[in-house]
Design a protein around this motif. Sequence first.
Motif, PDB file in Angstrom:
ATOM      1  N   ILE A 110       6.415  49.275  45.922  1.00  0.00           N
ATOM      2  CA  ILE A 110       7.631  49.527  45.488  1.00  0.00           C
ATOM      3  C   ILE A 110       8.122  49.921  44.249  1.00  0.00           C
ATOM      4  O   ILE A 110       8.616  48.212  43.866  1.00  0.00           O
ATOM      5  CB  ILE A 110       8.798  49.558  46.949  1.00  0.00           C
ATOM      6  N   ASP A 111       8.661  50.608  44.070  1.00  0.00           N
ATOM      7  CA  ASP A 111       9.436  51.111  42.547  1.00  0.00           C
ATOM      8  C   ASP A 111       9.116  50.328  41.524  1.00  0.00           C
ATOM      9  O   ASP A 111       9.986  49.377  40.591  1.00  0.00           O
ATOM     10  CB  ASP A 111      11.142  50.567  42.362  1.00  0.00           C
ATOM     11  N   ASP A 112       7.630  50.453  41.132  1.00  0.00           N
ATOM     12  CA  ASP A 112       6.981  49.453  40.147  1.00  0.00           C
ATOM     13  C   ASP A 112       6.779  48.386  39.866  1.00  0.00           C
ATOM     14  O   ASP A 112       6.805  47.828  39.145  1.00  0.00           O
ATOM     15  CB  ASP A 112       7.756  50.482  38.976  1.00  0.00           C
ATOM     16  N   TYR A 113       7.334  47.833  41.205  1.00  0.00           N
ATOM     17  CA  TYR A 113       6.724  46.131  40.992  1.00  0.00           C
ATOM     18  C   TYR A 113       5.312  45.752  41.194  1.00  0.00           C
ATOM     19  O   TYR A 113       4.476  47.099  41.693  1.00  0.00           O
ATOM     20  CB  TYR A 113       7.332  45.270  42.069  1.00  0.00           C
ATOM     21  N   ASN A 114       4.885  45.362  39.521  1.00  0.00           N
ATOM     22  CA  ASN A 114       3.350  45.358  39.433  1.00  0.00           C
ATOM     23  C   ASN A 114       2.739  43.823  39.273  1.00  0.00           C
ATOM     24  O   ASN A 114       2.309  43.499  38.776  1.00  0.00           O
ATOM     25  CB  ASN A 114       3.355  46.232  37.880  1.00  0.00           C
ATOM     26  N   GLY A 115       3.528  42.524  39.522  1.00  0.00           N
ATOM     27  CA  GLY A 115       3.621  41.526  39.135  1.00  0.00           C
ATOM     28  C   GLY A 115       3.130  40.854  40.358  1.00  0.00           C
ATOM     29  O   GLY A 115       2.353  41.048  41.202  1.00  0.00           O
ATOM     30  N   PRO A 116       2.056  39.749  40.293  1.00  0.00           N
ATOM     31  CA  PRO A 116       1.376  38.653  41.346  1.00  0.00           C
ATOM     32  C   PRO A 116       2.052  38.669  42.766  1.00  0.00           C
ATOM     33  O   PRO A 116       3.619  38.723  42.870  1.00  0.00           O
ATOM     34  CB  PRO A 116       0.890  37.820  40.303  1.00  0.00           C
ATOM     35  N   ALA A 140       7.140  36.218  46.052  1.00  0.00           N
ATOM     36  CA  ALA A 140       6.778  36.962  44.598  1.00  0.00           C
ATOM     37  C   ALA A 140       8.216  36.797  43.463  1.00  0.00           C
ATOM     38  O   ALA A 140       9.644  36.599  44.447  1.00  0.00           O
ATOM     39  CB  ALA A 140       6.539  38.381  44.558  1.00  0.00           C
ATOM     40  N   GLU A 141       7.627  36.408  41.962  1.00  0.00           N
ATOM     41  CA  GLU A 141       9.183  36.712  41.637  1.00  0.00           C
ATOM     42  C   GLU A 141       9.319  38.090  40.733  1.00  0.00           C
ATOM     43  O   GLU A 141       8.460  38.767  40.344  1.00  0.00           O
ATOM     44  CB  GLU A 141       8.511  35.696  40.173  1.00  0.00           C
ATOM     45  N   ILE A 142      10.602  39.031  41.041  1.00  0.00           N
ATOM     46  CA  ILE A 142      10.701  40.007  41.021  1.00  0.00           C
ATOM     47  C   ILE A 142      12.469  39.692  40.001  1.00  0.00           C
ATOM     48  O   ILE A 142      13.969  39.127  40.507  1.00  0.00           O
ATOM     49  CB  ILE A 142      11.437  40.610  42.287  1.00  0.00           C
ATOM     50  N   ASP A 143      12.622  40.281  38.776  1.00  0.00           N
ATOM     51  CA  ASP A 143      13.540  39.927  38.010  1.00  0.00           C
ATOM     52  C   ASP A 143      14.479  38.464  38.067  1.00  0.00           C
ATOM     53  O   ASP A 143      15.953  38.338  38.830  1.00  0.00           O
ATOM     54  CB  ASP A 143      14.868  40.884  38.756  1.00  0.00           C
ATOM     55  N   GLY A 144      13.413  37.302  38.008  1.00  0.00           N
ATOM     56  CA  GLY A 144      14.030  36.485  37.526  1.00  0.00           C
ATOM     57  C   GLY A 144      14.560  35.488  38.984  1.00  0.00           C
ATOM     58  O   GLY A 144      14.884  34.388  39.146  1.00  0.00           O
ATOM     59  N   LYS A 145      14.261  36.582  40.100  1.00  0.00           N
ATOM     60  CA  LYS A 145      14.672  35.426  41.359  1.00  0.00           C
ATOM     61  C   LYS A 145      12.741  35.589  42.277  1.00  0.00           C
ATOM     62  O   LYS A 145      12.694  36.506  42.252  1.00  0.00           O
ATOM     63  CB  LYS A 145      15.140  36.421  42.025  1.00  0.00           C
ATOM     64  N   GLN A 179      14.866  49.185  43.006  1.00  0.00           N
ATOM     65  CA  GLN A 179      14.658  48.301  44.048  1.00  0.00           C
ATOM     66  C   GLN A 179      13.324  47.865  44.117  1.00  0.00           C
ATOM     67  O   GLN A 179      12.519  47.725  44.701  1.00  0.00           O
ATOM     68  CB  GLN A 179      15.333  48.344  45.209  1.00  0.00           C
ATOM     69  N   PRO A 180      12.382  46.964  42.869  1.00  0.00           N
ATOM     70  CA  PRO A 180      11.133  46.740  42.873  1.00  0.00           C
ATOM     71  C   PRO A 180      11.537  45.343  44.511  1.00  0.00           C
ATOM     72  O   PRO A 180      12.150  44.844  44.907  1.00  0.00           O
ATOM     73  CB  PRO A 180      11.045  46.275  41.758  1.00  0.00           C
ATOM     74  N   ASP A 181       9.990  46.287  44.354  1.00  0.00           N
ATOM     75  CA  ASP A 181       9.837  45.824  45.792  1.00  0.00           C
ATOM     76  C   ASP A 181       8.461  45.572  46.359  1.00  0.00           C
ATOM     77  O   ASP A 181       7.518  45.928  45.482  1.00  0.00           O
ATOM     78  CB  ASP A 181      10.871  45.360  47.225  1.00  0.00           C
ATOM     79  N   PHE A 182       8.141  44.641  47.925  1.00  0.00           N
ATOM     80  CA  PHE A 182       6.782  44.734  48.058  1.00  0.00           C
ATOM     81  C   PHE A 182       6.801  44.642  49.544  1.00  0.00           C
ATOM     82  O   PHE A 182       7.743  43.844  50.399  1.00  0.00           O
ATOM     83  CB  PHE A 182       5.848  43.814  47.257  1.00  0.00           C
ATOM     84  N   GLU A 183       5.844  44.598  50.015  1.00  0.00           N
ATOM     85  CA  GLU A 183       5.044  44.372  51.223  1.00  0.00           C
ATOM     86  C   GLU A 183       3.528  44.030  51.792  1.00  0.00           C
ATOM     87  O   GLU A 183       2.757  44.651  50.436  1.00  0.00           O
ATOM     88  CB  GLU A 183       5.192  45.375  52.422  1.00  0.00           C
ATOM     89  N   LEU A 184       3.215  42.627  52.077  1.00  0.00           N
ATOM     90  CA  LEU A 184       1.765  42.178  52.001  1.00  0.00           C
ATOM     91  C   LEU A 184       1.085  42.645  53.600  1.00  0.00           C
ATOM     92  O   LEU A 184       1.967  42.178  54.531  1.00  0.00           O
ATOM     93  CB  LEU A 184       2.112  41.332  51.592  1.00  0.00           C
TER      94      LEU A 184
END
Length: 793
Positions: free
Chosen positions: A509-515, A564-569, A480-485
């Motif tokens: 989290i879980d390999d999310y690597n985008g901006p 962030a944009e994750i899996d098109g969302k 479940q790619p995600d992030f915290e800031l």
Amino acid sequence: MNKFQRNSKFRHPNSKTEKAFLQPTFRWLVGIWILIVGICGHAVAAPYIEYLYPAGAQQNRTMEITLGGRSLEGASEVWVSGSGVTGKVLEVNMPTEAQIREARKRDEVAAQTARVRLTISPDAEPGIRDLRVMATAGLSNRFRFEIGKLPEVSEKEPNGHLADAQQLPALPVVVNGQITNADRDFFRFSARAGQQILIEVKARAIKSYLADAVPGWFQPRIVLYNSEGDRLAEADDFRFDPDPVMFFKAPADGDYIVEIWDAVSRGRDDLVYRMKIGELPYVTDIFPLGAPRGVMHHRFVARGINLPGKKADWICDVSDRQPGISEISFTLENGEKTNARPIEISELPEVPEYEPNNAQRQAQRVLTPVIINGRIDKPGDIDVFTFSAKAGDKLVIDVMARRLGSPLDARIVLGPQKLLGKTPTADDVKDERFGLITHHADPRLAHTFTQDGDYFVHLSDTQGKGGVEYAYRLSIAPQQPDFELRVMPDNLSVPAGGNVVVQLKSIRIDDYNGPIRLSTEGLPPGFELAGAEVKAGKNQTILTLSAPLDAKPGVYKPLFRAEAEIDGKTVTHKANVAEELMQAFFYYHTVPVEQGYLVVTPASPFRVEVMRPADAGPLELTLGKECEIPVRIIRDPNYRPPVAAPQPPKAKTGAGTKGKATAKKKTTSKNKSAGAGKNAGKKNAKKPAKKQQPQSAAKVPIRVMASRGGKGMIVEVAVIEAGATEGVVKVRCTNEKMVGEEGVFIIEATQRFRGQKTSSLAPALPFKVLPAEDGEPVNLVRDPSEKKNQPKK
């Protein structure tokens, strides 16, 4: 023990009437602070609170506390989170010469102190609050202050020996103490036979980390004696928590004595503790450690002391809780509440663990995605689960135990080897979201399966321990790619029309690597973020927040959002404001705070700006080639520098010195004539004229430089003389490793006048490093750190 008195004033921001703007009820106080800042007009370190004593208070009380710290001059306000607490600054004291000398012996800086009178209302919500001080230099860091319901007493010296133990009032009671000069504190209390007595110490819970000491926190140790001085029990922690908790059943009516000291035999003003003693309920562990989202009637089984039975069942409504970790406490029939325990609310299906499941042939079958609530219920126990996966599935196997207060030090092994070709395992994996945990003992394993089949997860304790308290939540689910800031610091300060540096730290989290983009809410129009994005593949960056020139000085409460944009969302989260704490000289931890603040001060006497179009894009730096950054200084024509304080007259020479000087003047005429030829030239020579110091800041040059660009950036400062407004900062990248990288420069203009430093920042200037042009000679400079490591010839 000597308790240094302190000063500050409490005020709680009202989030309903002042979401982000200045509170009318204390505008006149903030006005005084603004006047002080305007007069000083120079950059100094923000106020820093090192300790509070006592570090808590009972509801419905008025009391004085001592606050120790640095840069407390002009303290005018104290802010505390939550409601129901007010206060008044009584005085600020500078350290005495004796305290300065003692601090120097310990290679420390003597703390200033402030004395504060606090009033806690009867309905003030119990729990930990964040307390801050407003002083001349701005708003301080937060420090934890606890509001409680129990009667409280403060330690009184002498109480350093069994015979001098301080008599406590009837239990229950909270004792506030301080370990200075490496002393020990003894307290005497009475108990009846059969009473289950709790002794709970809070020390690290008050001050999480010590930056300049090992192991990096106050490590209290407690010992219990009977009235004859016989040792009955001792404790220096509670499982993996450094704060000790002791339970004992009083064997007879009578007096008992508890001793507390620092296990490392230190003594400092910031070794502050709160010790709760009484026949009180205490939950040691609960099961399960969480619940699915939206459940109205969820059963928790709690264990501890002074509960309804050896274990107590509570049916709780958790339907209004959001996914993530929160705390839960339980209410007894008499209305008394237990201590809080952490739980996790999830959005996945949940199942309980069933025994026997100690081997692959007994493995409990589960359907993914799933969370399994289980226990390693005896030493040596192994729990085995089986699930099906298809080729190409990427599943994450995660254990939540230590992060939820369980003593389990889990290890997971994935099998079978015949399908995997190897045996993937996981033990301790650091989770950056939990800045207060120093031993990250929860495992996490991500695996992409290459064959269809049934797989096994073996879960055990790495130390072979077990028991009913060794609970866990085992998750087996797709990524479940995600992030915290995190946004730092939590006490920003910016002049009207100026900029302040903001640090961003992303937790991927879980390999999310985008901006990841940052935005702000709750500020008046005109406040802007520059460079507010963590680039793809990066975990941190810096940016600037600018205030408009007409921004009203005062205290604001900005809210930050991360997107962030994750899996098109588009995924949006609250960006948590945090403080960065140092542990034991070396380690840094990022710990979220309840509320961050932005202090706007009066405009600086000058501003700096980069003379580039706003839409020019990143500055392009060719490796090894000098690049010019044109800058402009905008001076405030209405600014009037502070009037210099009169200098004290030079001390007169003492009588003995005067006598010696007179004796030297009495020379014979022979000596005079002998020395006349030798010294005549010197006497007749004109003394060089002293360099005239400028009488106005307008005549002092302003230096402009670029910083934060990274290693290998050579910067030539622009010196803008009086009367001039423009200059050029020159930068050159000499680090080949930065080719293709992007970053930001912080453009800072500084001026020093009459011992004061005034600075101004421009919005963050983004840049990217390009490779050297073909055929162009590249002048690279070796990193100075590499030079140092080269052997001497």
